[in-house]
Motif scaffolding. Sequence first.
Motif, PDB file in Angstrom:
ATOM      1  N   PRO A 163       0.810  -1.218   0.000  1.00  0.00           N
ATOM      2  CA  PRO A 163       0.000   0.000   0.000  1.00  0.00           C
ATOM      3  C   PRO A 163       0.846   1.272   0.000  1.00  0.00           C
ATOM      4  CG  PRO A 163      -0.156  -1.128   2.106  1.00  0.00           C
ATOM      5  CD  PRO A 163       0.652  -1.997   1.216  1.00  0.00           C
ATOM      6  N   GLN A 164       0.256   2.322  -0.499  1.00  0.00           N
ATOM      7  CA  GLN A 164       0.951   3.611  -0.610  1.00  0.00           C
ATOM      8  C   GLN A 164       1.347   4.158   0.757  1.00  0.00           C
ATOM      9  OE1 GLN A 164       1.936   4.900  -3.476  1.00  0.00           O
ATOM     10  NE2 GLN A 164       2.947   6.580  -2.428  1.00  0.00           N
ATOM     11  N   TRP A 165       0.502   3.966   1.776  1.00  0.00           N
ATOM     12  CA  TRP A 165       0.826   4.482   3.106  1.00  0.00           C
ATOM     13  C   TRP A 165       2.079   3.810   3.656  1.00  0.00           C
ATOM     14  CZ3 TRP A 165       1.250   1.154   7.123  1.00  0.00           C
ATOM     15  CH2 TRP A 165       0.586  -0.082   7.032  1.00  0.00           C
ATOM     16  N   LYS A 166       2.291   2.519   3.321  1.00  0.00           N
ATOM     17  CA  LYS A 166       3.477   1.825   3.804  1.00  0.00           C
ATOM     18  C   LYS A 166       4.730   2.357   3.112  1.00  0.00           C
ATOM     19  CE  LYS A 166       3.683  -2.434   5.338  1.00  0.00           C
ATOM     20  NZ  LYS A 166       3.687  -3.893   5.436  1.00  0.00           N
ATOM     21  N   LEU A 167       4.619   2.678   1.834  1.00  0.00           N
ATOM     22  CA  LEU A 167       5.752   3.253   1.117  1.00  0.00           C
ATOM     23  C   LEU A 167       6.090   4.643   1.635  1.00  0.00           C
ATOM     24  CD1 LEU A 167       4.939   2.152  -2.530  1.00  0.00           C
ATOM     25  CD2 LEU A 167       6.675   1.212  -0.987  1.00  0.00           C
ATOM     26  N   GLU A 168       5.074   5.440   1.977  1.00  0.00           N
ATOM     27  CA  GLU A 168       5.311   6.766   2.548  1.00  0.00           C
ATOM     28  C   GLU A 168       5.967   6.649   3.928  1.00  0.00           C
ATOM     29  OE1 GLU A 168       1.526   8.668   2.524  1.00  0.00           O
ATOM     30  OE2 GLU A 168       1.497   8.837   0.328  1.00  0.00           O
ATOM     31  N   LYS A 169       5.519   5.683   4.724  1.00  0.00           N
ATOM     32  CA  LYS A 169       6.100   5.460   6.044  1.00  0.00           C
ATOM     33  C   LYS A 169       7.557   5.011   5.922  1.00  0.00           C
ATOM     34  CE  LYS A 169       5.107   2.853  10.235  1.00  0.00           C
ATOM     35  NZ  LYS A 169       4.186   1.895  10.851  1.00  0.00           N
ATOM     36  N   TYR A 170       7.827   4.132   4.950  1.00  0.00           N
ATOM     37  CA  TYR A 170       9.195   3.664   4.695  1.00  0.00           C
ATOM     38  C   TYR A 170      10.076   4.805   4.207  1.00  0.00           C
ATOM     39  CZ  TYR A 170      12.954   0.911   2.569  1.00  0.00           C
ATOM     40  OH  TYR A 170      14.160   0.397   2.201  1.00  0.00           O
ATOM     41  N   ASN A 171       9.513   5.671   3.394  1.00  0.00           N
ATOM     42  CA  ASN A 171      10.255   6.816   2.876  1.00  0.00           C
ATOM     43  C   ASN A 171      10.599   7.810   3.992  1.00  0.00           C
ATOM     44  OD1 ASN A 171      11.508   8.254   0.823  1.00  0.00           O
ATOM     45  ND2 ASN A 171       9.700   9.525   0.509  1.00  0.00           N
ATOM     46  N   ALA A 172       9.760   7.892   5.019  1.00  0.00           N
ATOM     47  CA  ALA A 172       9.994   8.817   6.131  1.00  0.00           C
ATOM     48  C   ALA A 172      10.889   8.216   7.207  1.00  0.00           C
ATOM     49  CB  ALA A 172       8.661   9.233   6.755  1.00  0.00           C
ATOM     50  N   THR A 173      11.366   6.982   7.003  1.00  0.00           N
ATOM     51  CA  THR A 173      12.217   6.307   7.974  1.00  0.00           C
ATOM     52  C   THR A 173      13.668   6.670   7.720  1.00  0.00           C
ATOM     53  OG1 THR A 173      10.671   4.466   8.056  1.00  0.00           O
ATOM     54  CG2 THR A 173      12.877   4.064   8.886  1.00  0.00           C
ATOM     55  N   HIS A 174      14.380   7.015   8.792  1.00  0.00           N
ATOM     56  CA  HIS A 174      15.789   7.376   8.697  1.00  0.00           C
ATOM     57  C   HIS A 174      16.611   6.429   9.558  1.00  0.00           C
ATOM     58  CE1 HIS A 174      14.829  11.128   6.669  1.00  0.00           C
ATOM     59  NE2 HIS A 174      13.859  11.290   7.558  1.00  0.00           N
ATOM     60  N   PHE A 175      17.794   6.115   9.098  1.00  0.00           N
ATOM     61  CA  PHE A 175      18.703   5.242   9.827  1.00  0.00           C
ATOM     62  C   PHE A 175      19.931   6.046  10.225  1.00  0.00           C
ATOM     63  CE2 PHE A 175      16.137   2.574   7.151  1.00  0.00           C
ATOM     64  CZ  PHE A 175      15.779   1.553   8.000  1.00  0.00           C
ATOM     65  N   ARG A 176      20.194   6.113  11.534  1.00  0.00           N
ATOM     66  CA  ARG A 176      21.318   6.870  12.055  1.00  0.00           C
ATOM     67  C   ARG A 176      22.185   5.952  12.893  1.00  0.00           C
ATOM     68  NH1 ARG A 176      20.354  10.083   8.618  1.00  0.00           N
ATOM     69  NH2 ARG A 176      19.201  11.989   8.871  1.00  0.00           N
ATOM     70  N   ARG A 177      23.459   6.280  12.968  1.00  0.00           N
ATOM     71  CA  ARG A 177      24.403   5.430  13.676  1.00  0.00           C
ATOM     72  C   ARG A 177      24.245   5.505  15.193  1.00  0.00           C
ATOM     73  NH1 ARG A 177      30.932   5.465  12.878  1.00  0.00           N
ATOM     74  NH2 ARG A 177      31.340   3.663  14.162  1.00  0.00           N
ATOM     75  N   HIS A 178      24.094   6.696  15.742  1.00  0.00           N
ATOM     76  CA  HIS A 178      24.043   6.863  17.191  1.00  0.00           C
ATOM     77  C   HIS A 178      22.696   7.361  17.693  1.00  0.00           C
ATOM     78  CE1 HIS A 178      28.306   6.147  17.467  1.00  0.00           C
ATOM     79  NE2 HIS A 178      28.534   7.084  16.563  1.00  0.00           N
ATOM     80  N   PHE A 179      21.647   7.243  16.874  1.00  0.00           N
ATOM     81  CA  PHE A 179      20.363   7.809  17.276  1.00  0.00           C
ATOM     82  C   PHE A 179      19.246   6.913  16.777  1.00  0.00           C
ATOM     83  CE2 PHE A 179      16.730  10.640  16.417  1.00  0.00           C
ATOM     84  CZ  PHE A 179      16.513  11.109  17.708  1.00  0.00           C
TER      85      PHE A 179
END
Length: 111
Positions: A84-100
Amino acid sequence: MKKTAKRYYRKRVDLFRLIDKIKLWPSRSGTLHGIRAIEKSGDTALVTTHCGKTFFANNSRNSRAARWLRNKWFHKVCGTCAVPQWKLEKYNATHFRRHFGSDLRGEKQEG
């Protein structure tokens, strides 16, 4: 429309924890599949997608799939899985950080 909230996760989490949370899998051809079920047994898991494909995956932080999920590398979305489109938007708003961010431990561990 409501703007999707940003989510932060640790960069170096195990692949199985990441898959349990995101429920997406990038195939080698660059197609993004939705995950229906994961059956874990040790450091391997049997992954079943919504389009009916099953395969074994190893639990690794450096694997191709883990890197592709963190960097959001995919060419297209599987039409059969119908992510679904909402899952792709949620995935797009996900960030991966090393210390956070969350390290995706799930339950609080004692000790």
